[in-house]
Design a protein around this motif. Structure first.
Motif, mmCIF file in Angstrom:
data_model
loop_
_atom_site.group_PDB
_atom_site.id
_atom_site.type_symbol
_atom_site.label_atom_id
_atom_site.label_comp_id
_atom_site.label_asym_id
_atom_site.label_seq_id
_atom_site.Cartn_x
_atom_site.Cartn_y
_atom_site.Cartn_z
ATOM 1 N N GLU A 8 100.258 44.297 -6.888
ATOM 2 C CA GLU A 8 99.330 43.605 -5.992
ATOM 3 C C GLU A 8 99.993 43.317 -4.642
ATOM 4 O O GLU A 8 99.365 43.446 -3.595
ATOM 5 C CB GLU A 8 98.840 42.308 -6.630
ATOM 6 N N ASN A 9 101.267 42.924 -4.675
ATOM 7 C CA ASN A 9 102.004 42.698 -3.426
ATOM 8 C C ASN A 9 102.112 43.988 -2.618
ATOM 9 O O ASN A 9 101.922 43.989 -1.407
ATOM 10 C CB ASN A 9 103.400 42.150 -3.706
ATOM 11 N N ASN A 10 102.426 45.088 -3.299
ATOM 12 C CA ASN A 10 102.542 46.378 -2.611
ATOM 13 C C ASN A 10 101.216 46.792 -1.994
ATOM 14 O O ASN A 10 101.171 47.294 -0.868
ATOM 15 C CB ASN A 10 103.043 47.456 -3.573
ATOM 16 N N ALA A 11 100.122 46.587 -2.736
ATOM 17 C CA ALA A 11 98.798 46.942 -2.224
ATOM 18 C C ALA A 11 98.441 46.090 -1.005
ATOM 19 O O ALA A 11 97.888 46.592 -0.028
ATOM 20 C CB ALA A 11 97.747 46.765 -3.315
ATOM 21 N N ALA A 12 98.786 44.800 -1.051
ATOM 22 C CA ALA A 12 98.512 43.914 0.080
ATOM 23 C C ALA A 12 99.324 44.330 1.305
ATOM 24 O O ALA A 12 98.810 44.326 2.435
ATOM 25 C CB ALA A 12 98.820 42.470 -0.294
ATOM 26 N N GLY A 17 99.237 47.315 6.611
ATOM 27 C CA GLY A 17 99.955 48.279 7.448
ATOM 28 C C GLY A 17 101.452 48.032 7.501
ATOM 29 O O GLY A 17 102.122 48.468 8.429
ATOM 30 N N ILE A 18 101.999 47.346 6.500
ATOM 31 C CA ILE A 18 103.434 47.057 6.455
ATOM 32 C C ILE A 18 104.107 48.072 5.542
ATOM 33 O O ILE A 18 103.764 48.197 4.368
ATOM 34 C CB ILE A 18 103.690 45.625 5.942
ATOM 35 N N GLU A 19 105.074 48.795 6.086
ATOM 36 C CA GLU A 19 105.789 49.803 5.309
ATOM 37 C C GLU A 19 106.849 49.164 4.434
ATOM 38 O O GLU A 19 107.457 48.177 4.812
ATOM 39 C CB GLU A 19 106.514 50.773 6.246
ATOM 40 N N ARG A 20 107.083 49.768 3.284
ATOM 41 C CA ARG A 20 108.202 49.339 2.446
ATOM 42 C C ARG A 20 109.489 49.812 3.096
ATOM 43 O O ARG A 20 109.563 50.917 3.627
ATOM 44 C CB ARG A 20 108.107 49.968 1.057
ATOM 45 N N LYS A 21 110.526 49.010 3.035
ATOM 46 C CA LYS A 21 111.812 49.352 3.624
ATOM 47 C C LYS A 21 112.923 49.453 2.593
ATOM 48 O O LYS A 21 114.059 49.749 2.940
ATOM 49 C CB LYS A 21 112.199 48.314 4.684
#
Length: 78
Positions: A8-12, A17-21
């Motif tokens: 859910e955090n990843n989907a949010a 529009g925030i990329e995983r780093k």
């Protein structure tokens, strides 16, 4: 404040529009189609991506991923 699980955090983050780093070892392996065993072997041989310990977690950053991919590309062409 409600508690969200990891997906859910990843989907949010994606919706915002925030990329995983960074990724866990398991997520990194899934991204590159390798097993945790192969990652451990590469790490033991000094050929794995740079890992960062953050409290009780070990993560692989996107910069480390890019460097690792570039190093492997050089090995494949030589």
């Amino acid at each position: 404040m409600s508690t969200q699980n990891k997906s859910e955090n990843n989907a949010a983050m994606l919706a915002a529009g925030i990329e995983r780093k960074s990724w866990s070892r398991t997520e990194f392996c899934a991204r590159h189609g390798i097993s945790l065993g192969l990652l451990k072997k590469l790490r033991d041989e000094g050929r794995g991506p740079h890992e960062v310990q953050l409290f009780d977690r070990i993560i692989i950053t996107d910069d480390a991923e890019v460097e690792w991919l570039a190093a492997n590309a050089k090995l494949e062409t030589t």
